[in-house]
Design an enzyme around this catalytic site. Structure first.
Site, PDB file in Angstrom:
ATOM      1  N   ASP A   1       9.886 -16.082 -16.753  1.00  0.00           N
ATOM      2  CA  ASP A   1       9.830 -16.823 -15.487  1.00  0.00           C
ATOM      3  C   ASP A   1       8.528 -17.620 -15.393  1.00  0.00           C
ATOM      4  OD1 ASP A   1      10.856 -17.599 -13.029  1.00  0.00           O
ATOM      5  OD2 ASP A   1       9.907 -15.945 -11.954  1.00  0.00           O
ATOM      6  N   HIS A  57      10.559 -26.311 -19.007  1.00  0.00           N
ATOM      7  CA  HIS A  57      11.592 -25.629 -19.793  1.00  0.00           C
ATOM      8  C   HIS A  57      11.440 -25.959 -21.278  1.00  0.00           C
ATOM      9  CE1 HIS A  57      13.135 -24.181 -16.117  1.00  0.00           C
ATOM     10  NE2 HIS A  57      13.600 -25.342 -15.680  1.00  0.00           N
ATOM     11  N   LEU A  64      14.768  -8.240 -37.014  1.00  0.00           N
ATOM     12  CA  LEU A  64      14.663  -8.265 -35.546  1.00  0.00           C
ATOM     13  C   LEU A  64      15.973  -8.822 -35.004  1.00  0.00           C
ATOM     14  CD1 LEU A  64      12.914  -8.364 -32.861  1.00  0.00           C
ATOM     15  CD2 LEU A  64      12.349 -10.718 -33.510  1.00  0.00           C
TER      16      LEU A  64
HETATM   17  C1  IPE Z   1      14.787 -14.918 -13.236  1.00  0.00           C
HETATM   18  O1  IPE Z   1      14.100 -16.021 -12.763  1.00  0.00           O
HETATM   19  C2  IPE Z   1      15.906 -15.339 -14.133  1.00  0.00           C
HETATM   20  C3  IPE Z   1      15.500 -15.778 -15.451  1.00  0.00           C
HETATM   21  C4  IPE Z   1      14.293 -15.834 -15.905  1.00  0.00           C
HETATM   22  C5  IPE Z   1      16.590 -16.180 -16.295  1.00  0.00           C
HETATM   23  P1  IPE Z   1      14.482 -16.739 -11.392  1.00  0.00           P
HETATM   24  O2  IPE Z   1      13.431 -17.721 -11.144  1.00  0.00           O
HETATM   25  O3  IPE Z   1      15.885 -17.220 -11.422  1.00  0.00           O
HETATM   26  O4  IPE Z   1      14.426 -15.505 -10.354  1.00  0.00           O
HETATM   27  P2  IPE Z   1      14.043 -15.489  -8.815  1.00  0.00           P
HETATM   28  O5  IPE Z   1      14.838 -16.586  -8.145  1.00  0.00           O
HETATM   29  O6  IPE Z   1      12.584 -15.743  -8.719  1.00  0.00           O
HETATM   30  O7  IPE Z   1      14.401 -14.106  -8.359  1.00  0.00           O
HETATM   31  C1  IPE Z   2      12.620 -19.414 -15.511  1.00  0.00           C
HETATM   32  O1  IPE Z   2      11.667 -20.244 -14.994  1.00  0.00           O
HETATM   33  C2  IPE Z   2      13.725 -20.174 -16.178  1.00  0.00           C
HETATM   34  C3  IPE Z   2      15.010 -20.018 -15.503  1.00  0.00           C
HETATM   35  C4  IPE Z   2      15.219 -19.237 -14.491  1.00  0.00           C
HETATM   36  C5  IPE Z   2      16.134 -20.779 -16.002  1.00  0.00           C
HETATM   37  P1  IPE Z   2      11.871 -20.926 -13.600  1.00  0.00           P
HETATM   38  O2  IPE Z   2      12.623 -22.197 -13.776  1.00  0.00           O
HETATM   39  O3  IPE Z   2      12.471 -19.981 -12.613  1.00  0.00           O
HETATM   40  O4  IPE Z   2      10.378 -21.238 -13.206  1.00  0.00           O
HETATM   41  P2  IPE Z   2       9.719 -21.063 -11.784  1.00  0.00           P
HETATM   42  O5  IPE Z   2       9.910 -19.637 -11.372  1.00  0.00           O
HETATM   43  O6  IPE Z   2      10.413 -22.009 -10.859  1.00  0.00           O
HETATM   44  O7  IPE Z   2       8.298 -21.404 -12.010  1.00  0.00           O
HETATM   45 MG    MG Z   3      11.664 -18.567 -11.390  1.00  0.00          MG
END
Ligand code: IPE
Ligand code: IPE
Ligand code: MG
Length: 245
Positions: free
Chosen positions: A24, A41, A135
């Protein structure tokens, strides 16, 4: 980096630890730099390559990377399309290189809602890396921990064997995982949030939890090493008393 026995060696994925990462913080990483979220990303893809390369060297046998949750379909179409493109690039371009270094790549979760070209790239990467034995990297894509449990419970109703072992097998089927992985030993979440966000829930029943403010694109060998070091200081009791484990 050392494994549980203090050895500086990689082990086969039958015997190594199962580490799961909720990756995240990529959106915030980009926003903080005045960049579009898609740039975060793409930087996250490089962090995945680094994490796999590090995991190959440090006694991790299974690495589950929570990549895209069923709830992430709620994001703007443009971000979803950028994410799917980034995933496709990973499976087409990065996975073969990592397979050559011993990383088998598979995907758990629903597959039918992914773009056809991504489904093809995933199938090719899975087939090409099947024999890689150092792995096992499992990407959770269009994944929901609750949906997986619900689907496995539905399957369990069709059997007359309601043991945890059978449930675990059915859960792997429901996740399209093929065979079940061992329970998660260490769950890492980057990005500072301290929640599970519908990650693989059954598998983390006794996982050690490690939350770091590090945003996913900044996560590298030093951060994984720190998490592993911390893991090795934890005393896992599994409900028993310290002397019994
Ligand atoms: C968790 O991140 C999901 C992934 C990393 C795939 P999100 O950004 O979607 O989660 P929330 O919204 O903060 O709970
Ligand atoms: C995790 O990073 C990737 C996905 C959930 C697809 P985020 O896109 O949620 O990044 P933040 O949390 O908004 O920084
Ligand atoms: Mg996120």
């Amino acid at each position: 980096m050392t494994n549980g026995n203090g050895n500086h060696s990689a082990t086969s994925h039958q015997s190594g630890l199962h580490v799961a990462i909720i990756m995240d913080g990529s959106g915030r990483w980009a926003t903080a730099r005045g960049l579009p979220r898609a740039a975060g990303h793409r930087a996250g893809r490089a962090a995945v390559r680094r994490a796999v390369a590090t995991a190959l060297e440090c006694g991790i046998g299974v690495l589950t990377l929570f990549t895209f949750s069923t709830d992430n379909w709620g994001r703007p179409e443009s971000e979803i399309s950028e994410l799917m493109g980034t995933f496709e690039d990973f499976f087409s371009l990065d996975a073969p290189v990592l397979a050559g270094r011993g990383a088998r790549v598979t995907v758990i979760g629903r597959r039918d809602r992914l773009p056809a070209s991504l489904q093809d790239a995933i199938e090719n990467a899975e087939a090409a890396s099947r024999a890689a034995g150092k792995l096992h990297v499992r990407f959770a894509i269009d994944y929901s921990g609750r949906d997986a449990i619900l689907n496995a419970a539905r399957r369990l109703q069709q059997t007359n064997d309601d043991t945890a072992e059978t449930f675990t097998l059915l859960l792997a089927e429901a996740e399209h995982a093929g065979e079940p992985a061992r329970d998660v030993d260490l769950l890492i979440r980057t990005g500072g949030e301290q929640r599970l966000s519908n990650c693989p829930l059954w598998e983390i029943a006794y996982a050690e939890l490690y939350f770091t403010p590090c945003l996913w694109p900044d996560f590298g060998p030093a951060e994984l090493d720190a998490a592993m070091q911390e893991f090795h200081t934890r005393h896992r009791r599994f409900g028993a008393l310290p002397a019994m484990v």
